[in-house]
Scaffold this active site. Structure first.
Site, PDB file in Angstrom:
ATOM      1  N   GLN A 242      29.699 107.262  26.754  1.00  0.00           N
ATOM      2  CA  GLN A 242      28.547 107.565  27.430  1.00  0.00           C
ATOM      3  C   GLN A 242      29.156 108.045  28.700  1.00  0.00           C
ATOM      4  O   GLN A 242      29.651 106.973  29.427  1.00  0.00           O
ATOM      5  CB  GLN A 242      27.512 106.686  27.325  1.00  0.00           C
ATOM      6  CG  GLN A 242      26.139 106.838  27.807  1.00  0.00           C
ATOM      7  CD  GLN A 242      25.449 107.975  27.243  1.00  0.00           C
ATOM      8  OE1 GLN A 242      25.555 108.384  26.122  1.00  0.00           O
ATOM      9  NE2 GLN A 242      24.697 108.761  27.885  1.00  0.00           N
TER      10      GLN A 242
ATOM     11  N   LYS B 125      20.399 107.082  20.483  1.00  0.00           N
ATOM     12  CA  LYS B 125      21.391 107.227  19.806  1.00  0.00           C
ATOM     13  C   LYS B 125      21.479 106.415  18.420  1.00  0.00           C
ATOM     14  O   LYS B 125      21.670 106.916  17.334  1.00  0.00           O
ATOM     15  CB  LYS B 125      22.758 107.494  20.388  1.00  0.00           C
ATOM     16  CG  LYS B 125      22.682 108.579  21.367  1.00  0.00           C
ATOM     17  CD  LYS B 125      23.926 108.800  22.181  1.00  0.00           C
ATOM     18  CE  LYS B 125      23.587 109.865  23.155  1.00  0.00           C
ATOM     19  NZ  LYS B 125      24.592 109.869  24.544  1.00  0.00           N
TER      20      LYS B 125
ATOM     21  N   ASP C  57      31.047 115.073  20.905  1.00  0.00           N
ATOM     22  CA  ASP C  57      30.358 115.575  22.034  1.00  0.00           C
ATOM     23  C   ASP C  57      30.745 116.966  22.453  1.00  0.00           C
ATOM     24  O   ASP C  57      30.198 117.936  23.122  1.00  0.00           O
ATOM     25  CB  ASP C  57      30.684 114.542  23.146  1.00  0.00           C
ATOM     26  CG  ASP C  57      29.432 113.865  23.865  1.00  0.00           C
ATOM     27  OD1 ASP C  57      28.393 114.044  23.581  1.00  0.00           O
ATOM     28  OD2 ASP C  57      29.870 112.893  24.384  1.00  0.00           O
TER      29      ASP C  57
HETATM   30  N1  GUN Z   1      25.321 111.623  29.665  1.00  0.00           N
HETATM   31  C1  GUN Z   1      24.389 112.438  29.760  1.00  0.00           C
HETATM   32  N2  GUN Z   1      24.579 113.301  28.868  1.00  0.00           N
HETATM   33  C2  GUN Z   1      25.374 113.011  27.976  1.00  0.00           C
HETATM   34  C3  GUN Z   1      26.054 113.531  26.805  1.00  0.00           C
HETATM   35  O1  GUN Z   1      25.600 114.510  26.156  1.00  0.00           O
HETATM   36  N3  GUN Z   1      27.213 112.904  26.290  1.00  0.00           N
HETATM   37  C4  GUN Z   1      27.738 111.819  26.967  1.00  0.00           C
HETATM   38  N4  GUN Z   1      28.894 111.316  26.307  1.00  0.00           N
HETATM   39  N5  GUN Z   1      27.047 111.192  27.864  1.00  0.00           N
HETATM   40  C5  GUN Z   1      26.306 111.941  28.745  1.00  0.00           C
END
Ligand code: GUN
Length: 287
Positions: free
Chosen positions: A97, A53, A120
């Site tokens: 996350q 990211k 998200d």
């Molecule tokens: N962990 C696995 N996929 C995701 C996601 O799309 N967003 C977040 N915040 N954590 C994750």
């Protein structure tokens, strides 16, 4: 008929290039789009995702701010860190996350993110808006799947869509998105009886199971579009999806792993962050 691969790398590159242009324009107007990523603990897979990211942000002209907290972080400490980010006008998007360590209640944490910074799309407000067909942040993986499906040019309205998996971050929002496109949607899960036959009737099949080779040839209708959300390690240690190779070949279109949905998820996060930055300055389409 040969199965066609939907190229996630190409589609994601196009989306990120557009985000970059828009981010540059925002910066020229004095706004520096910024995504804050909160990483709690030492989960190695999460660390890899977060690094990805940060790279995407750099590529797209978005500032990234990493907030790293130790494994033994308390719920109240995490909520305090989120309150600071929520109140900081230079932060436009907040992502916590997942998964979080066991002592933390993820639902309470997610609900502490202001809906206008929830890139998200996981907060109850954004999930509710999605179900109601209102403007919202759409969770990145389902949004990426829909974009890949739309890239085929095939109609969605009236088609039979089957989503295998009912998680809050993929299965449920994916079903809502397909329904909003007027597909006839079935959601399957670990208790579903006759799963193979249901899948075999699908024009659009979304596999979000997390088990390598789970979707086999007899579960695919010839001519179907198959979106493979799985990111698994196969017996040989290589990255693979939920779909086995003969199953992919039976489809009209399928998404590869790697090089498919995962890259689109990342691109959609950049798009959501840009949208959050623009909306918070009042310069964008309303959410
Ligand atoms: N962990 C696995 N996929 C995701 C996601 O799309 N967003 C977040 N915040 N954590 C994750």
């Amino acid at each position: 008929m040969t199965a066609q691969r939907i190229d996630g790398k190409l589609l994601a590159a196009g989306i990120k290039a557009r985000v970059r242009q828009q981010a540059d324009a925002l910066r020229a107007a004095g706004i520096r789009p910024c995504l804050a990523v909160v990483l709690v603990g030492e989960n190695p897979a999460s660390a890899v995702y977060v690094a990805g990211k940060e790279r995407d942000c750099a590529e797209c002209g978005i500032e990234s701010r990493l907030v790293r907290l130790p494994e033994d972080t308390t719920q109240s400490h995490l909520l305090g860190a989120l309150a600071e980010l929520a109140a900081d006008p230079s932060v436009h998007g907040i992502l916590v996350q997942l998964p979080l360590p066991a002592q933390i209640d993820p639902q309470q944490v997610i609900a502490a993110i202001p809906p206008e910074k929830d890139v998200d799309g996981f907060t109850p407000v954004n999930m509710g808006r999605l179900l109601l067909g209102q403007p919202c942040f759409v969770p990145c993986t389902p949004a990426g799947c829909l974009a890949m499906l739309q890239s085929t040019g095939l109609p969605i309205a009236g088609k039979r869509a089957v989503v295998v998996g009912r998680s809050n971050i993929v299965g449920k929002p994916m079903a809502a998105l397909l329904l909003a496109q007027n597909a006839t949607v079935t959601v399957c899960h670990s208790h579903t009886e006759g799963l193979a036959a249901i899948c075999a009737g699908a024009d659009i099949l979304v596999a979000a199971v997390g088990r390598p080779g789970f979707i086999t040839e007899e579960m695919i209708r010839p001519g179907a579009v198959v979106l493979d959300v799985g990111i698994n390690r196969g017996p040989d240690g290589r990255l693979c999806g939920d779909l086995d190779a003969p199953a992919a070949q039976k489809a009209a279109f399928y998404t590869p792993v790697p090089g498919g949905v995962g890259l689109m998820t990342r691109a959609m996060l950049m798009q959501n962050t840009l949208k959050a930055a623009a909306a918070q300055k009042g310069g964008a389409e309303p959410l």
